[in-house]
Design a protein around this motif. Structure first.
Motif, PDB file in Angstrom:
ATOM      1  N   GLU A 137      32.229   3.851  62.105  1.00 56.23           N
ATOM      2  CA  GLU A 137      30.976   3.530  61.374  1.00 56.23           C
ATOM      3  C   GLU A 137      29.787   3.496  62.193  1.00 56.23           C
ATOM      4  OE1 GLU A 137      28.956   2.255  57.975  1.00 56.23           O
ATOM      5  OE2 GLU A 137      30.674   3.221  58.270  1.00 56.23           O
ATOM      6  N   ALA A 138      29.833   3.104  63.438  1.00 53.31           N
ATOM      7  CA  ALA A 138      28.323   2.718  64.253  1.00 53.31           C
ATOM      8  C   ALA A 138      27.874   4.075  64.718  1.00 53.31           C
ATOM      9  CB  ALA A 138      28.964   2.003  65.355  1.00 53.31           C
ATOM     10  N   GLU A 139      29.174   5.178  64.880  1.00 51.17           N
ATOM     11  CA  GLU A 139      28.484   6.476  65.519  1.00 51.17           C
ATOM     12  C   GLU A 139      27.912   7.119  64.138  1.00 51.17           C
ATOM     13  OE1 GLU A 139      30.313  10.631  66.835  1.00 51.17           O
ATOM     14  OE2 GLU A 139      31.583   8.933  66.759  1.00 51.17           O
ATOM     15  N   THR A 140      28.417   7.001  62.935  1.00 48.90           N
ATOM     16  CA  THR A 140      28.014   7.545  61.689  1.00 48.90           C
ATOM     17  C   THR A 140      26.876   7.146  61.488  1.00 48.90           C
ATOM     18  OG1 THR A 140      30.338   7.743  60.896  1.00 48.90           O
ATOM     19  CG2 THR A 140      28.704   8.207  59.322  1.00 48.90           C
ATOM     20  N   GLN A 141      26.558   5.664  61.628  1.00 52.49           N
ATOM     21  CA  GLN A 141      25.263   5.344  61.142  1.00 52.49           C
ATOM     22  C   GLN A 141      24.096   5.597  61.943  1.00 52.49           C
ATOM     23  OE1 GLN A 141      24.726   1.069  60.400  1.00 52.49           O
ATOM     24  NE2 GLN A 141      26.027   0.907  58.573  1.00 52.49           N
ATOM     25  N   ALA A 142      24.592   5.733  63.270  1.00 57.10           N
ATOM     26  CA  ALA A 142      23.536   6.152  64.082  1.00 57.10           C
ATOM     27  C   ALA A 142      23.035   7.551  64.202  1.00 57.10           C
ATOM     28  CB  ALA A 142      24.156   5.873  65.703  1.00 57.10           C
ATOM     29  N   TYR A 143      24.013   8.342  63.757  1.00 51.93           N
ATOM     30  CA  TYR A 143      23.721   9.849  63.622  1.00 51.93           C
ATOM     31  C   TYR A 143      22.782   9.762  62.335  1.00 51.93           C
ATOM     32  CZ  TYR A 143      24.115  14.826  63.117  1.00 51.93           C
ATOM     33  OH  TYR A 143      23.919  16.054  62.778  1.00 51.93           O
ATOM     34  N   PHE A 144      23.178   9.195  61.228  1.00 51.55           N
ATOM     35  CA  PHE A 144      22.253   9.124  60.150  1.00 51.55           C
ATOM     36  C   PHE A 144      20.962   8.801  60.391  1.00 51.55           C
ATOM     37  CE2 PHE A 144      20.694   6.610  56.351  1.00 51.55           C
ATOM     38  CZ  PHE A 144      20.738   7.796  55.359  1.00 51.55           C
ATOM     39  N   ARG A 146      19.227   8.904  63.185  1.00 48.78           N
ATOM     40  CA  ARG A 146      18.455   9.763  63.783  1.00 48.78           C
ATOM     41  C   ARG A 146      18.132  10.891  63.174  1.00 48.78           C
ATOM     42  NH1 ARG A 146      22.833   8.971  67.250  1.00 48.78           N
ATOM     43  NH2 ARG A 146      23.763  11.089  67.145  1.00 48.78           N
ATOM     44  N   ASN A 147      18.696  11.195  61.939  1.00 50.72           N
ATOM     45  CA  ASN A 147      18.555  12.557  61.272  1.00 50.72           C
ATOM     46  C   ASN A 147      18.214  12.281  59.820  1.00 50.72           C
ATOM     47  OD1 ASN A 147      19.627  14.907  63.227  1.00 50.72           O
ATOM     48  ND2 ASN A 147      21.102  13.116  63.501  1.00 50.72           N
ATOM     49  N   ARG A 148      17.126  11.369  59.794  1.00 49.30           N
ATOM     50  CA  ARG A 148      16.931  10.981  58.488  1.00 49.30           C
ATOM     51  C   ARG A 148      16.061  12.265  57.573  1.00 49.30           C
ATOM     52  NH1 ARG A 148      18.224   8.819  54.930  1.00 49.30           N
ATOM     53  NH2 ARG A 148      16.762   7.168  54.075  1.00 49.30           N
ATOM     54  N   ASP A 149      15.507  13.169  58.472  1.00 47.65           N
ATOM     55  CA  ASP A 149      14.955  14.324  57.784  1.00 47.65           C
ATOM     56  C   ASP A 149      15.879  15.141  56.985  1.00 47.65           C
ATOM     57  OD1 ASP A 149      15.800  14.745  60.478  1.00 47.65           O
ATOM     58  OD2 ASP A 149      14.788  16.703  60.364  1.00 47.65           O
ATOM     59  N   ARG A 150      17.215  14.924  57.562  1.00 48.35           N
ATOM     60  CA  ARG A 150      18.218  15.778  57.064  1.00 48.35           C
ATOM     61  C   ARG A 150      18.887  15.355  55.933  1.00 48.35           C
ATOM     62  NH1 ARG A 150      21.828  18.035  61.922  1.00 48.35           N
ATOM     63  NH2 ARG A 150      22.760  19.248  60.126  1.00 48.35           N
ATOM     64  N   TYR A 151      18.877  13.915  55.913  1.00 41.19           N
ATOM     65  CA  TYR A 151      19.609  13.133  55.129  1.00 41.19           C
ATOM     66  C   TYR A 151      18.614  12.033  54.515  1.00 41.19           C
ATOM     67  CZ  TYR A 151      23.711  14.871  57.739  1.00 41.19           C
ATOM     68  OH  TYR A 151      24.326  15.853  58.273  1.00 41.19           O
ATOM     69  N   PRO A 152      17.940  12.585  53.195  1.00 40.11           N
ATOM     70  CA  PRO A 152      17.021  11.599  52.616  1.00 40.11           C
ATOM     71  C   PRO A 152      17.879  10.669  51.681  1.00 40.11           C
ATOM     72  CG  PRO A 152      17.293  14.028  51.650  1.00 40.11           C
ATOM     73  CD  PRO A 152      17.851  13.919  52.845  1.00 40.11           C
ATOM     74  N   GLN A 153      19.018  10.778  51.271  1.00 37.55           N
ATOM     75  CA  GLN A 153      19.802  10.039  50.360  1.00 37.55           C
ATOM     76  C   GLN A 153      19.893   8.803  51.008  1.00 37.55           C
ATOM     77  OE1 GLN A 153      20.963  12.892  51.932  1.00 37.55           O
ATOM     78  NE2 GLN A 153      22.107  14.078  50.516  1.00 37.55           N
ATOM     79  N   ASP A 154      20.469   7.881  50.145  1.00 32.99           N
ATOM     80  CA  ASP A 154      20.767   6.534  50.539  1.00 32.99           C
ATOM     81  C   ASP A 154      22.317   6.792  51.666  1.00 32.99           C
ATOM     82  OD1 ASP A 154      19.116   5.259  49.493  1.00 32.99           O
ATOM     83  OD2 ASP A 154      20.297   4.738  47.628  1.00 32.99           O
ATOM     84  N   TYR A 155      22.641   5.998  52.688  1.00 36.53           N
ATOM     85  CA  TYR A 155      23.585   5.878  53.552  1.00 36.53           C
ATOM     86  C   TYR A 155      24.793   6.062  52.729  1.00 36.53           C
ATOM     87  CZ  TYR A 155      26.803   5.098  57.109  1.00 36.53           C
ATOM     88  OH  TYR A 155      27.858   5.013  58.157  1.00 36.53           O
ATOM     89  N   ALA A 156      25.188   5.402  51.934  1.00 35.86           N
ATOM     90  CA  ALA A 156      26.340   5.178  51.279  1.00 35.86           C
ATOM     91  C   ALA A 156      26.412   6.501  50.579  1.00 35.86           C
ATOM     92  CB  ALA A 156      26.449   4.101  50.038  1.00 35.86           C
TER      93      ALA A 156
END
Length: 208
Positions: A137-144, A146-156
């Motif tokens: 979870e920590a690694e996935t959240q951190a990557y998310f 760091r790359n908000r420009d690629r993932y504009p959706q909600d984290y869930a």
């Protein structure tokens, strides 16, 4: 241990040390089995008949000789994969070739990425020795984040898919490291078929 070359039942020539320097007609040895110059030339001929033939270097140039050396790298990695898969009793699995992406080549190395893409047995071996596990979870959240420009959706929305992708990429890196170690133990190259970047040959591409 020294001694002459020998044969397994079935007649395949083996060499106890992976090949003596300058063995006639042999480009490399993998687990004592020969990779023949004829096999290298056949693979090169197939490339020169293919859609990218006009992009390939002339065989008489340093680049052309290094292309042949790169093909030896591919053939030895393929042979190492087949050897290890046989030891583990693995079957080919999904037989559909896959494209090689730049990101894959950067992550695992071009030769390993190409072998994984082209050979289903390599994918079966990867899944056995380095099974993919979703990222924590920590690694996935951190990557998310760091790359908000690629993932504009909600984290869930992307969490599960992203964790699976990161885990699959980690699996390929672990497999590449494992395969590099196995190749170091199994592969012996004949003179003239060194790695293209080996500074000991005249066509070495890495100079300082």
């Amino acid at each position: 241990m020294t001694g002459p070359s020998h044969r397994e039942p079935g007649g395949t020539p083996l060499h106890p040390h992976g090949g003596e320097p300058g063995a006639a007609g042999i480009a490399a040895w993998v687990a004592g089995r020969p990779v023949t110059v004829a096999a290298v030339e056949d693979r090169l001929a197939a490339l020169r008949r293919g859609p990218y033939a006009t992009r390939l270097p002339h065989p008489a140039t340093a680049e052309g000789r290094n292309l042949r050396r790169w093909l030896v790298q591919v053939l030895t990695v393929e042979a190492a994969v087949e050897h290890e898969a046989t030891l583990l009793g693995l079957s080919a699995g999904d037989g559909v070739p896959r494209p090689v992406r730049l990101a894959d080549a950067l992550r695992t190395g071009g030769v390993v990425a190409a072998v994984i893409a082209a050979h289903p047995v390599a994918r079966a071996l990867r899944d056995r020795v380095a099974p993919p596990v979703p990222a924590e979870e920590a690694e996935t959240q951190a990557y998310f984040h760091r790359n908000r420009d690629r993932y504009p959706q909600d984290y869930a929305v992307v969490r599960d898919a992203l964790a699976a992708r990161l885990g699959a990429e980690d699996s390929e890196r672990r497999f590449a490291r494992w395969l590099e170690q196995r190749c170091a133990a199994l592969v012996r190259l004949e003179p003239g078929y060194e790695h293209p970047g080996d500074p000991r040959h005249a066509d070495a591409v890495h100079r300082h």
